[in-house]
Motif scaffolding. Structure first.
Motif, mmCIF file in Angstrom:
data_model
loop_
_atom_site.group_PDB
_atom_site.id
_atom_site.type_symbol
_atom_site.label_atom_id
_atom_site.label_comp_id
_atom_site.label_asym_id
_atom_site.label_seq_id
_atom_site.Cartn_x
_atom_site.Cartn_y
_atom_site.Cartn_z
ATOM 1 N N ALA A 178 0.823 -1.209 0.000
ATOM 2 C CA ALA A 178 0.000 0.000 0.000
ATOM 3 C C ALA A 178 0.858 1.261 0.000
ATOM 4 C CB ALA A 178 -0.925 -0.002 1.213
ATOM 5 N N LEU A 179 2.015 1.210 0.688
ATOM 6 C CA LEU A 179 2.881 2.380 0.760
ATOM 7 C C LEU A 179 3.821 2.470 -0.432
ATOM 8 C CD1 LEU A 179 3.777 2.340 4.560
ATOM 9 C CD2 LEU A 179 2.150 3.821 3.382
ATOM 10 N N ALA A 180 4.304 1.304 -0.891
ATOM 11 C CA ALA A 180 5.266 1.300 -1.978
ATOM 12 C C ALA A 180 4.598 1.470 -3.334
ATOM 13 C CB ALA A 180 6.075 0.005 -1.964
ATOM 14 N N GLN A 181 3.384 0.921 -3.477
ATOM 15 C CA GLN A 181 2.689 0.973 -4.767
ATOM 16 C C GLN A 181 1.211 1.324 -4.573
ATOM 17 O OE1 GLN A 181 3.836 -3.121 -5.591
ATOM 18 N NE2 GLN A 181 4.988 -2.432 -7.357
ATOM 19 N N PRO A 182 0.923 2.455 -3.942
ATOM 20 C CA PRO A 182 -0.480 2.772 -3.627
ATOM 21 C C PRO A 182 -1.326 3.036 -4.860
ATOM 22 C CG PRO A 182 0.924 4.657 -3.202
ATOM 23 C CD PRO A 182 1.840 3.511 -3.521
ATOM 24 N N ASP A 183 -0.690 3.431 -5.960
ATOM 25 C CA ASP A 183 -1.446 3.803 -7.151
ATOM 26 C C ASP A 183 -1.342 2.755 -8.250
ATOM 27 O OD1 ASP A 183 -2.135 6.239 -5.926
ATOM 28 O OD2 ASP A 183 -0.246 7.134 -6.564
ATOM 29 N N MET A 184 -1.038 1.517 -7.892
ATOM 30 C CA MET A 184 -0.942 0.464 -8.894
ATOM 31 C C MET A 184 -2.282 0.301 -9.608
ATOM 32 S SD MET A 184 -0.089 -3.610 -8.450
ATOM 33 C CE MET A 184 1.582 -3.370 -7.889
ATOM 34 N N GLU A 200 3.027 -7.064 -12.147
ATOM 35 C CA GLU A 200 3.046 -6.952 -10.687
ATOM 36 C C GLU A 200 1.652 -7.118 -10.108
ATOM 37 O OE1 GLU A 200 6.803 -4.068 -9.631
ATOM 38 O OE2 GLU A 200 4.951 -3.111 -10.331
ATOM 39 N N VAL A 201 0.644 -6.706 -10.867
ATOM 40 C CA VAL A 201 -0.742 -6.856 -10.422
ATOM 41 C C VAL A 201 -1.059 -8.330 -10.199
ATOM 42 C CG1 VAL A 201 -3.143 -6.593 -11.111
ATOM 43 C CG2 VAL A 201 -1.539 -4.742 -11.526
ATOM 44 N N VAL A 202 -0.675 -9.170 -11.133
ATOM 45 C CA VAL A 202 -0.922 -10.609 -11.008
ATOM 46 C C VAL A 202 -0.097 -11.188 -9.863
ATOM 47 C CG1 VAL A 202 -0.836 -12.833 -12.194
ATOM 48 C CG2 VAL A 202 -1.502 -10.788 -13.460
ATOM 49 N N ASP A 203 1.145 -10.724 -9.710
ATOM 50 C CA ASP A 203 1.982 -11.183 -8.590
ATOM 51 C C ASP A 203 1.280 -10.932 -7.260
ATOM 52 O OD1 ASP A 203 3.995 -11.894 -10.350
ATOM 53 O OD2 ASP A 203 5.166 -10.060 -10.039
ATOM 54 N N CYS A 204 0.742 -9.736 -7.111
ATOM 55 C CA CYS A 204 0.114 -9.358 -5.838
ATOM 56 C C CYS A 204 -1.152 -10.172 -5.574
ATOM 57 C CB CYS A 204 -0.207 -7.872 -5.837
ATOM 58 S SG CYS A 204 1.253 -6.806 -5.813
ATOM 59 N N GLU A 225 -8.438 -3.199 -0.634
ATOM 60 C CA GLU A 225 -7.925 -2.231 0.326
ATOM 61 C C GLU A 225 -6.487 -1.850 0.000
ATOM 62 O OE1 GLU A 225 -8.349 -3.809 4.211
ATOM 63 O OE2 GLU A 225 -10.538 -3.772 4.197
ATOM 64 N N ALA A 226 -5.693 -2.852 -0.406
ATOM 65 C CA ALA A 226 -4.285 -2.603 -0.709
ATOM 66 C C ALA A 226 -4.101 -1.952 -2.076
ATOM 67 C CB ALA A 226 -3.496 -3.904 -0.639
ATOM 68 N N PHE A 227 -4.944 -2.346 -3.053
ATOM 69 C CA PHE A 227 -4.795 -1.849 -4.422
ATOM 70 C C PHE A 227 -6.156 -1.403 -4.959
ATOM 71 C CE2 PHE A 227 -1.768 -5.335 -3.695
ATOM 72 C CZ PHE A 227 -0.575 -4.616 -3.759
ATOM 73 N N PRO A 228 -6.631 -0.268 -4.504
ATOM 74 C CA PRO A 228 -7.998 0.160 -4.836
ATOM 75 C C PRO A 228 -8.225 0.475 -6.317
ATOM 76 C CG PRO A 228 -6.805 1.912 -3.705
ATOM 77 C CD PRO A 228 -5.959 0.691 -3.604
ATOM 78 N N PHE A 229 -7.137 0.683 -7.085
ATOM 79 C CA PHE A 229 -7.303 1.065 -8.486
ATOM 80 C C PHE A 229 -7.108 -0.097 -9.452
ATOM 81 C CE2 PHE A 229 -5.672 4.867 -6.232
ATOM 82 C CZ PHE A 229 -6.831 5.621 -6.305
ATOM 83 N N GLY A 266 -4.327 -1.572 -13.243
ATOM 84 C CA GLY A 266 -4.256 -2.683 -14.178
ATOM 85 C C GLY A 266 -5.468 -3.588 -14.037
ATOM 86 N N LEU A 267 -5.431 -4.650 -14.795
ATOM 87 C CA LEU A 267 -6.515 -5.624 -14.805
ATOM 88 C C LEU A 267 -5.943 -7.003 -14.530
ATOM 89 C CD1 LEU A 267 -9.406 -6.658 -15.586
ATOM 90 C CD2 LEU A 267 -8.556 -6.785 -17.952
ATOM 91 N N VAL A 268 -6.618 -7.771 -13.673
ATOM 92 C CA VAL A 268 -6.243 -9.164 -13.442
ATOM 93 C C VAL A 268 -7.504 -9.999 -13.543
ATOM 94 C CG1 VAL A 268 -6.421 -8.893 -10.935
ATOM 95 C CG2 VAL A 268 -5.110 -10.793 -11.875
ATOM 96 N N ARG A 269 -7.406 -11.125 -14.257
ATOM 97 C CA ARG A 269 -8.559 -11.985 -14.528
ATOM 98 C C ARG A 269 -8.410 -13.279 -13.732
ATOM 99 N NH1 ARG A 269 -7.175 -12.322 -20.668
ATOM 100 N NH2 ARG A 269 -5.200 -12.694 -19.569
ATOM 101 N N LEU A 270 -9.358 -13.512 -12.839
ATOM 102 C CA LEU A 270 -9.299 -14.635 -11.908
ATOM 103 C C LEU A 270 -10.467 -15.584 -12.145
ATOM 104 C CD1 LEU A 270 -8.229 -16.043 -9.277
ATOM 105 C CD2 LEU A 270 -9.691 -14.440 -8.004
#
Length: 306
Positions: A85-91, A269-273, A117-121, A93-97
């Motif tokens: 949240a602090l290092a990448q608060p504005d990450m 990185e979105v998929v990693d998270c 909560e961690a990646f709201p965007f 992208g799209l992830v398909r699950l």
């Protein structure tokens, strides 16, 4: 005391617990076996408790280690969320699950809430279908991640838990005594349906497919209303259900390995998270991290929690 424990010690402790030994854990945390042993010793000294029982070359968690493990996982997960949240608060992208309906209903709400909560965007697209449909979709590049029951796929994925399969019936009806026994099952291609019908054929127990649906809600409704017996995961037991036993004419069913599969082309990185959130989310929501020895006990516990 817990708040003063270094995160790296907890990371090593969880790695040893998951790997079942120091050698594999050393590879996982990129340290030497000696360094791993020293970190575990330091953690035990900090807590004043023995966390592992050594049996020759083998080790297992002690009672104190079993107590610490879920707390350590939560601390590490919270640490990762704060950092993200602090290092990448504005990450963005799209992830398909993709996930079967029963897993999506029970496990995903908390996982996706914490991820949001961690990646709201970040946009998450969720696709609910049987494992047999999701894995080909992953292979075609239509999905980034798939949670699936073990199907013998050439891509085994990462094992994130085990789901015992049980026979569920209404505690207030005797539908299980009918011949042929009416079943409520997922649609064709479902691993649970395949296991259940094979098990009944093996003991020459007559059955008929009374209800078939892709929705766990529909399966649960048929069970609760006393209309059918359903082979479902232990965490999907609806209120007022009970588990049928072998002496009632229902053979033991396998325990499904719950695997997380990733599209090798999805390297963002979105998929990693989301991968880490899903992995920790399944481990943290009462799903077994090793094959459970007592399915009936797990079933009883799950009935109490719904």
């Amino acid at each position: 005391m817990m708040m003063g424990l270094p995160v790296d010690l907890l990371q090593t402790f969880v790695a040893v617990a998951d790997a079942g030994g120091f050698t594999k854990a050393a590879e996982a945390v990129n340290r030497t076996q000696s360094a791993v042993s020293q970190q575990i010793k330091r953690l035990e000294e900090e807590l004043g408790r023995e966390l592992f029982v050594r049996q020759g070359r083998n080790i297992r968690l002690s009672a104190h280690g079993e107590t610490l493990l879920p707390h350590a996982r939560r601390i590490l997960h919270a640490h990762e969320e704060v950092y993200a949240a602090l290092a990448q608060p504005d990450m963005t992208g799209l992830v398909r699950l993709g996930a079967p309906d029963d897993y999506a209903m029970y496990f995903l709400p908390k996982i996706l809430a914490r991820f949001s909560e961690a990646f709201p965007f970040v946009q998450v697209e969720v696709r609910c279908e049987p494992s047999s449909a999701l894995l080909p979709a992953l292979a075609r590049g239509e999905l980034d991640l798939v949670v699936a029951s073990c199907t013998g796929s050439s891509d085994p994925g990462r094992v994130i838990g085990y789901e015992p399969l049980v026979w569920a019936t209404s505690a207030h009806h005797i539908v299980h005594e009918q011949t042929p026994v009416p079943l409520a099952v997922f649609q064709q291609g479902c691993l649970f349906r395949h296991w259940a019908t094979n098990a009944l054929r093996a003991i020459r127990r007559e059955y008929r497919i009374a209800y078939s649906s892709a929705s766990i809600n529909a399966i649960q409704a048929a069970v609760s209303a006393g209309l059918a017996v359903a082979p479902i995961g232990v965490h999907s037991l609806p209120p007022g259900a009970r588990v049928l036993r072998e002496e009632e004419g229902f053979p033991l069913l396998p325990t499904a390995s719950v695997n997380l599969h990733r599209n090798p082309e999805s390297r963002s990185e979105v998929v990693d998270c989301l991968t880490e959130h899903v992995t920790e989310g399944f481990r943290g929501q009462s799903i077994a991290t090793s094959e459970p020895p007592d399915i009936q006990a797990m079933a009883a516990a799950s009935i109490c929690s719904v």
